[in-house]
Design an enzyme around this catalytic site. Sequence first.
Site, PDB file in Angstrom:
ATOM      1  N   LYS A  32       0.866  -1.181   0.000  1.00 37.81           N
ATOM      2  CA  LYS A  32       0.000   0.000   0.000  1.00 37.81           C
ATOM      3  C   LYS A  32       0.906   1.235   0.000  1.00 37.81           C
ATOM      4  CE  LYS A  32      -3.004   3.278   0.919  1.00 37.81           C
ATOM      5  NZ  LYS A  32      -2.171   4.290   1.559  1.00 37.81           N
ATOM      6  N   GLY A  35      -0.417   8.790  -0.113  1.00 37.14           N
ATOM      7  CA  GLY A  35      -0.381   9.885   0.846  1.00 37.14           C
ATOM      8  C   GLY A  35       0.930  10.635   0.840  1.00 37.14           C
ATOM      9  N   GLY A  68      -4.334  11.123  -1.472  1.00 35.51           N
ATOM     10  CA  GLY A  68      -5.084  12.197  -0.818  1.00 35.51           C
ATOM     11  C   GLY A  68      -4.540  13.595  -1.037  1.00 35.51           C
ATOM     12  N   ASP A 185      -5.960   2.241   2.813  1.00 36.05           N
ATOM     13  CA  ASP A 185      -5.498   1.206   3.743  1.00 36.05           C
ATOM     14  C   ASP A 185      -6.514   0.071   3.842  1.00 36.05           C
ATOM     15  OD1 ASP A 185      -3.266   2.767   4.225  1.00 36.05           O
ATOM     16  OD2 ASP A 185      -4.022   3.596   6.108  1.00 36.05           O
ATOM     17  N   LYS A 244      -4.964   2.876  10.923  1.00 35.28           N
ATOM     18  CA  LYS A 244      -3.934   2.057  10.273  1.00 35.28           C
ATOM     19  C   LYS A 244      -3.804   0.700  10.979  1.00 35.28           C
ATOM     20  CE  LYS A 244      -1.240   5.637   8.048  1.00 35.28           C
ATOM     21  NZ  LYS A 244      -1.823   5.292   6.743  1.00 35.28           N
TER      22      LYS A 244
END
Length: 287
Positions: A32, A35, A68, A185, A244
């Site tokens: 992943k 950001g 984001g 996430d 998270k």
Amino acid sequence: MDKQFSNMQRAEVLTQALPYIRHYNGEIIVIKYGGNAMINESLKEQVMEDIVLLWLTGVKVVLVHGGGPEISELMSKLGKKAEFVDGLRVTDKETIDIVQMVLAGKINKSLVNYLEMKGGKAMGISGMDGCLIQAKMKDERLGYVGKITKINIEPVQDLLGKGYIPVISTIGCDKKGNAYNINGDTAAAHIAGALGAKRLIMMTDIDGILKDKDDPTTLIPDITIKEAAELKKYGVISGGMIPKVDCCIEAINHGVKKVIIMDGRVPHSILMELFTDEGAGTMVTGD
């Protein structure tokens, strides 16, 4: 002499990595990425190099990405103010169009291009392709923010079977044709679980789980989901780290063996985690 020593060092590093390469050969690793760990272009290029290296050693890599900050940047340019409720972006009809443009368009194809430039074989898809990420509205206050209802993992398996590195943008859909903004996430946790991945690596902008959030020397190298729940209970895990860690627990409950939270801004952190004894970040495992 210096060059000879340098070459000997390189050869030694390669031989030390051999057991780890053998261990992960043919295994699925979900990464992943997004950001604030994705802002620096030179670092992004280096991360793509590491992913191609894993792929060349026989690891089946699946890259799930967010974006984001870039969504907020484009919204600002278009004169639209970003709003958040409980850390989630309020996503009206206009905003979901922007999310699609940035995630499925700009970022997804940029990452695919980087991987191809570095010698990889990549294919970019969104969660809408093949109804990969099926979702419904999470909360009316948030608009088109989705809660995952089902993962159709077949498109990803097809790409892996044909030797591609799947690059997935986290946009979901429903049977009525609506698109949904999905937390990256959470999407990575569900996708990794559906694939039965050996590891899920979550690249963030922090070192991992810390006993003291202001002291990086208090990094917890490994923790079980039961211990993580205790740390949440006593406030050691707090703020933005809570979702998270919840995603780590969710991934393990869905069948992922181990989840790593690491600082994606550290050069070669993926390789350090997979190909060294010390690893990088915090490893979360089942009880």
